[in-house]
Each structure stands twice: as C-alpha cells, then as structure tokens.
Write a protein that holds these residues in place. Structure first.
Motif, short mmCIF file in Angstrom:
data_model
loop_
_atom_site.label_atom_id
_atom_site.label_comp_id
_atom_site.label_asym_id
_atom_site.label_seq_id
_atom_site.Cartn_x
_atom_site.Cartn_y
_atom_site.Cartn_z
N GLU A 107 0.89 84.88 29.38
CA GLU A 107 0.88 85.14 30.82
C GLU A 107 -0.53 85.41 31.32
OE1 GLU A 107 3.67 88.19 31.98
OE2 GLU A 107 5.27 87.29 30.78
N LEU A 108 -1.29 86.19 30.57
CA LEU A 108 -2.67 86.50 30.98
C LEU A 108 -3.55 85.26 30.90
CD1 LEU A 108 -3.06 90.00 29.27
CD2 LEU A 108 -2.85 89.52 31.71
N LEU A 109 -3.33 84.40 29.91
CA LEU A 109 -4.08 83.15 29.78
C LEU A 109 -3.76 82.23 30.95
CD1 LEU A 109 -5.96 81.37 28.12
CD2 LEU A 109 -3.99 80.65 26.77
N ALA A 110 -2.49 82.11 31.30
CA ALA A 110 -2.08 81.26 32.42
C ALA A 110 -2.69 81.77 33.73
CB ALA A 110 -0.56 81.22 32.52
N ALA A 111 -2.69 83.07 33.93
CA ALA A 111 -3.28 83.64 35.14
C ALA A 111 -4.79 83.38 35.19
CB ALA A 111 -3.01 85.14 35.20
N ALA A 112 -5.46 83.46 34.04
CA ALA A 112 -6.90 83.17 33.99
C ALA A 112 -7.17 81.71 34.28
CB ALA A 112 -7.46 83.57 32.63
N ALA A 113 -6.31 80.81 33.75
CA ALA A 113 -6.50 79.37 33.92
C ALA A 113 -6.44 78.97 35.39
CB ALA A 113 -5.45 78.61 33.11
N GLU A 114 -5.71 79.72 36.19
CA GLU A 114 -5.60 79.42 37.62
C GLU A 114 -6.94 79.56 38.34
OE1 GLU A 114 -2.52 81.83 39.31
OE2 GLU A 114 -0.96 80.95 38.03
N GLU A 115 -7.86 80.26 37.76
CA GLU A 115 -9.17 80.49 38.39
C GLU A 115 -10.16 79.36 38.13
OE1 GLU A 115 -9.63 83.15 40.40
OE2 GLU A 115 -7.54 83.67 39.98
N PHE A 116 -9.80 78.39 37.29
CA PHE A 116 -10.72 77.32 36.91
C PHE A 116 -10.19 75.96 37.38
CE2 PHE A 116 -11.21 80.74 33.82
CZ PHE A 116 -12.58 80.94 33.86
N ASP A 117 -11.12 75.04 37.59
CA ASP A 117 -10.74 73.66 37.93
C ASP A 117 -10.03 73.04 36.74
OD1 ASP A 117 -11.97 73.87 40.41
OD2 ASP A 117 -13.91 73.18 39.65
N GLU A 118 -9.20 71.99 37.00
CA GLU A 118 -8.43 71.36 35.94
C GLU A 118 -9.30 70.76 34.85
OE1 GLU A 118 -5.19 68.72 36.79
OE2 GLU A 118 -4.59 69.93 38.50
N ALA A 120 -12.28 71.72 33.93
CA ALA A 120 -13.32 72.66 33.47
C ALA A 120 -13.25 72.84 31.96
CB ALA A 120 -13.15 74.00 34.16
N SER A 121 -14.42 73.06 31.41
CA SER A 121 -14.52 73.42 29.99
C SER A 121 -14.56 74.95 29.94
CB SER A 121 -15.80 72.82 29.42
OG SER A 121 -15.96 73.23 28.08
N VAL A 122 -13.55 75.54 29.31
CA VAL A 122 -13.40 76.99 29.37
C VAL A 122 -13.39 77.57 27.96
CG1 VAL A 122 -11.94 78.90 30.16
CG2 VAL A 122 -12.06 76.78 31.50
N GLU A 161 -19.14 77.96 31.83
CA GLU A 161 -20.57 77.87 32.17
C GLU A 161 -20.76 77.06 33.44
OE1 GLU A 161 -23.53 79.08 30.91
OE2 GLU A 161 -22.33 80.41 29.68
N ALA A 162 -20.00 75.97 33.56
CA ALA A 162 -20.17 75.06 34.70
C ALA A 162 -19.88 75.76 36.02
CB ALA A 162 -19.27 73.84 34.53
N SER A 163 -18.82 76.51 36.09
CA SER A 163 -18.47 77.15 37.36
C SER A 163 -18.96 78.59 37.45
CB SER A 163 -16.96 77.11 37.57
OG SER A 163 -16.30 77.82 36.54
N ARG A 164 -19.57 79.07 36.36
CA ARG A 164 -20.10 80.43 36.32
C ARG A 164 -19.05 81.47 36.68
NH1 ARG A 164 -26.27 80.79 37.30
NH2 ARG A 164 -26.91 78.73 36.71
N VAL A 165 -17.86 81.24 36.19
CA VAL A 165 -16.75 82.14 36.46
C VAL A 165 -16.38 82.83 35.15
CG1 VAL A 165 -14.33 82.28 37.13
CG2 VAL A 165 -15.87 80.74 38.35
#
Length: 193
Positions: A107-118, A120-122, A161-165
């Motif tokens: 659940e926490l991973l899914a919530a974090a993923a919502e903050e990044f572009d599809e 994105a390298s995370v 790194e790309a989105s600095r998020v």
C-alpha cells in the motif's frame, strides 16, 4: 530701700526667671522626647509592615517556585510516559510480519508510485530485512528497483533523479503523522484528571 533689699529682689527675679526657663526647657524637652518616641513608634510600625510584606512576598515566591517545579515534574513524567508509549508502538510496528507486513508495504509503495510519472526510473529504499519482499513487490512496477537499505521500521522511500522527487512512505513517517495528529487526545486519555 536698702541695697540689700534691691539685691534680694534682683536675686528673686533671677530665680523666678531661671525657674521659668527651666520649666520651659523641660516642656520643650518633653515635647521633643514625645515627638521622637512617636517617630520611633511610626518607624517601628512601618518596619514591621515592611517585614510582613517581605515575608508574604517570599512566601508567595517560594510557593510559586514550588508549584512551577511540581508542574515541570508532572510534565517530565508525562513526557516519559508518552515516550514509553511511543517506543512500545514502534516495537509493535517493527514486529509486524508476514502477509500483514507485505500488504502494508505494498500500500505504501502504491501510494509512493502515484507521485511519479509512468515512465520514471525510481529507486526504492527500505528496511534491510524487507529487501526480498520489496524486490518481489517491485516486479509489478516498470522502472522501479530496490536501491538499498533505509533505517526505518518498514515501508519504503522512493526517489527519482529525473524528477527530483523523494517520497518517504515508511512506517515511521506514517506513525509520525498519526502521532502528531493524535498526541493531544492520547495525552488527555492517559492523563485525565
């Protein structure tokens, strides 16, 4: 009138004048003594009032100081109890295992993923003991990889790194939010008077 009679009259006048001067001096002396005694009594009474004020002020200061110390001791005791409660909660959270731990982390991973572009390298960080579980969960996320351990009770930290998020979705951060939001209520329940 003889010379002796005149001399006797002068002496008598001198004696009368001396008695008058002496009586007047005694009267003045008595007035001065009475005034001095009245001044002394007023000074003594003022000094007594001043001492009483000082005693009352000292008593008030000591009472105030004692009340402040007692309040500080109560606050310290409350802080200690709340710290103990928090440590117990952290221990309970750290002890979550198995499916429950995996569900919460997902659940926490899914919530974090919502903050990044599809696309994105995370990079994902998590507790060292959770690495295998996190790596397994990341298989369903394109461009996501486990990048290392993060000192926490559980959950994930996601960075790009790309989105600095950077998203901190650890159990610790969730606990911190819940703790801050509910601290007053918990304190009231624990320390109802």
């Amino acid at each position: 009138m003889s010379l002796e009679t005149v001399a006797e009259d002068i002496r008598e006048e001198a004696r009368a004048r001396a008695r008058e001067i002496e009586a007047d001096a005694e009267e003045r002396a008595e007035a001065i003594v009475a005034e001095a005694e009245a001044d002394a009594a007023e000074i003594e009474a003022e000094r007594e009032r001043e001492v009483e004020r000082e005693i009352a002020q000292e008593r008030e200061q000591r009472l105030s100081s004692a009340n402040l110390q007692a309040k500080q001791k109560r606050l310290e005791a409350r802080r200690d109890v709340l710290e103990d409660v928090r440590e117990r909660v952290e221990a309970e959270i750290a002890g979550i295992e198995g499916e429950r731990r995996e569900e919460l982390t997902d659940e926490l991973l899914a919530a974090a993923a919502e903050e990044f572009d599809e696309d994105a390298s995370v990079e994902i960080y998590g507790r060292a003991d959770d690495e295998a579980m996190i790596a397994a969960l990341l298989e369903s996320y394109d461009g996501y990889e486990f990048a290392g351990e993060y000192d926490c009770l559980g959950g994930v930290v996601a960075e790009s790194e790309a989105s600095r998020v950077r998203v901190n979705n650890t159990f610790d951060s969730v606990l911190e939010d819940v703790w801050e939001d509910n601290l007053k209520e918990a304190s009231t329940r624990l320390f109802e008077q």
